[in-house]
Design an enzyme around this catalytic site. Structure first.
Site, PDB file in Angstrom:
ATOM      1  CE  LYS A 140      -1.890   2.638   3.110  1.00 17.78           C
ATOM      2  NZ  LYS A 140      -2.015   3.968   2.453  1.00 17.78           N
ATOM      3  CD  GLU A 149      13.473   4.159   7.359  1.00 18.57           C
ATOM      4  OE1 GLU A 149      13.382   5.130   8.159  1.00 18.57           O
ATOM      5  OE2 GLU A 149      13.362   4.245   6.145  1.00 18.57           O
ATOM      6  CB  CYS A 174      13.116   8.850   8.036  1.00 16.75           C
ATOM      7  SG  CYS A 174      13.953   7.832   6.817  1.00 16.75           S
ATOM      8  CD  GLU A 180      10.729  12.245  11.794  1.00 20.66           C
ATOM      9  OE1 GLU A 180      11.546  11.833  10.957  1.00 20.66           O
ATOM     10  OE2 GLU A 180       9.787  11.554  12.221  1.00 20.66           O
TER      11      GLU A 180
END
Length: 506
Positions: free
Chosen positions: A210, A284, A318, A415
């Site tokens: 997906k 991850e 990331c 983040e």
């Protein structure tokens, strides 16, 4: 009468170091670059269906959602909205392909398909680069020069492994797991697809994947490549949609393994959902990487690396170097050079080849970036943004420096996933290590210094899956990538990445 001749050398005043700053080669609005738009045709369709069993099929619900260009907020295409019944059909097709075709196929034959996919992706590279930029907002030069070539490289690399699997785990035999469920993020849609699919197929698994809701187009265009390559039906299946479809892919009982790249929060939800099952998992997740600059570093080179580390892909990375730890003796110099460098970054139309910083992926992400920057200023950080004109439509944010940041600031802990650099200082190596490791994340780090011994010591002590030395954002299919702590577990790329897609049978 003879007169004394003055000593010319003695009379010359001693040179003093100038306190004046070096002249800046900044020309402001003196002239503008001519527009340099990419003109390749992305060959988009008005509507994209699901890709199940080797064919494009309409969703059972008959529902579709819009994919929007973040650079101008215009609709690009309609994307099928998958439900649980569609996910069931995708897994049925994948299981059938694994049992009858792909699983029993010799590795040397699987390799031919992977090579063919890589070649076809190269053949249509400009088309895919434009589609990636329109759908995601990243500058065309990044899609063209990094995303698409690196995606092809992963298929080439894993094609080379497909007939050499006896060397993946020396002394043991390996076998595929079966059907793998995968969910990928919106920041590198095509590249993340390659990271996930290539090793799975090389090892003999079949896939249900997906893509992210906001960036599904290149995955569905990639399905056309799979058809052109003659890949057996059901080996790879794409289901598109929102969180419901993703949860169905991750939690499906047919999946022998799930692989997820995305936020730490969603990763934790998936892990709780699968706790107690026998599914293999790789995650991850997020990051808050430290880019560490010592006083003996090549400063100009370090500044370029810092800029690349945080402003590449608008900071939607990331492993972005979103925290700069700079040695106090050179902190003022580094900050001044960063400000000068930001003044010449071009922010604007991602389709222009001159653009350095493109559009933020979505309005929701833009709102998150704004909220965190405002919190940083309220907590005492000094804000710097270069003077630049943003396009009147679309989701844009100026490249941003936040200096005088402390460890307690939200911008040092959370983040941001945008073009925002938080700057802290340190005095000793131990302090740099302590500050760098003082985070819940552990995905990546960068070290800038002239001393090899210091690089080796930092690489040992930094709790990060990847440590770059005097460079940043360097990737290769042969090198494993992954994190520690809340940045996830498992590896992608290299022999280590293949091990996560197999089981040891002897």
């Amino acid at each position: 009468m003879a007169t004394a001749t003055p000593d010319k050398k003695a009379a010359r005043p001693a040179a003093r170091p100038s306190s004046r700053p070096l002249p800046e080669l900044i020309f402001g609005d003196l002239w503008e670059f001519d527009p340099a738009p990419e003109t390749a045709d992305p060959k988009l369709k008005a509507r994209y269906d699901l890709f199940i069993g080797g064919q494009f099929v309409a969703p059972r619900s008959g529902k579709y959602f819009d994919s929007v260009n973040p650079a101008n907020e215009q609709k690009l295409a309609e994307i099928a909205l998958a439900g649980t019944a569609d996910v069931d059909a995708a897994y049925e097709a994948a299981q059938a392909a694994f049992e009858t075709t792909w699983g029993p196929m010799p590795g040397r034959e699987r390799a031919k398909y992977l090579y063919r996919i890589a070649r076809l992706l190269q053949d249509r590279a400009r088309e895919f680069a434009v589609a990636e930029t329109l759908d995601g907002g990243k500058p065309i030069k990044e899609s063209r020069d990094f995303d698409v070539p690196m995606a092809a490289a992963h298929f080439f690399y894993h094609a080379g492994w497909a007939d050499k699997l006896e060397y993946v785990a020396p002394g043991a035999r390996v076998a595929p797991l079966g059907v793998v469920g995968q969910v990928i993020p919106w920041n590198f849609p095509l590249l993340m697809l390659a990271w996930k699919i290539a090793p799975a197929l090389a090892m003999g698994n079949c896939v249900v994947l997906k893509p992210a809701e906001t960036t599904s187009i290149t995955a569905l265009k990639f399905a056309e490549i799979l058809q052109d390559a003659g890949l057996p039906p059901g080996v790879v299946n794409f289901v598109t949609g929102a969180g419901e479809a993703g949860a169905a892919v991750m939690g499906h009982p047919t999946a022998a393994k799930v692989a997820f790249t995305g936020s730490t929060e969603v990763g934790k939800i998936i892990m709780r959902q699968l706790a107690g099952t026998e599914k293999k998992m790789t995650m991850e997740l997020g990051g808050k990487a430290a880019n560490i600059v010592f006083a003996d570093a090549p400063i100009d080179q370090a500044v370029e690396g810092v800029v690349n580390g945080i402003f590449f892909n608008q900071g939607h990375v990331c492993c972005a170097g979103s925290r700069l730890l700079v040695h106090e003796p050179v902190a003022a110099t580094v900050l001044a050079k960063l400000k000068n460098r930001l003044k010449v970054l071009r922010v604007g139309d991602p389709m222009d080849k001159n653009t350095d910083v493109g559009a933020i992926n979505s309005r929701a992400q833009l709102d998150k970036i704004r909220e965190l920057v405002e919190a940083g200023v309220k907590e005492g950080a000094d804000l710097y943004q270069p003077p630049c004109r943003l396009p009147p439509k679309g989701y844009y944010f100026k490249p941003t420096l936040l200096s005088n940041v402390t460890q307690s600031h939200r911008v040092a802990r959370e983040e941001i996933f945008g073009p925002v650099l938080s700057i802290l200082t340190f005095r000793t190596l131990d302090e740099a290590v302590e500050k760098a490791n003082n985070t819940a994340f552990g995905l990546s780090a960068g070290v800038w210094t002239d001393k090899g011994s210091r690089i080796l010591k930092m690489a040992t002590e930094l709790k990060a899956g990847v440590v770059w030395a005097n460079t940043y954002n360097k990737f290769d299919p042969t090198s494993p990538f992954g994190g520690y702590k809340e940045s996830g577990f498992g590896r992608e790329g290299g022999r280590q990445g293949l091990l996560d897609y197999c089981r040891i049978v002897a």
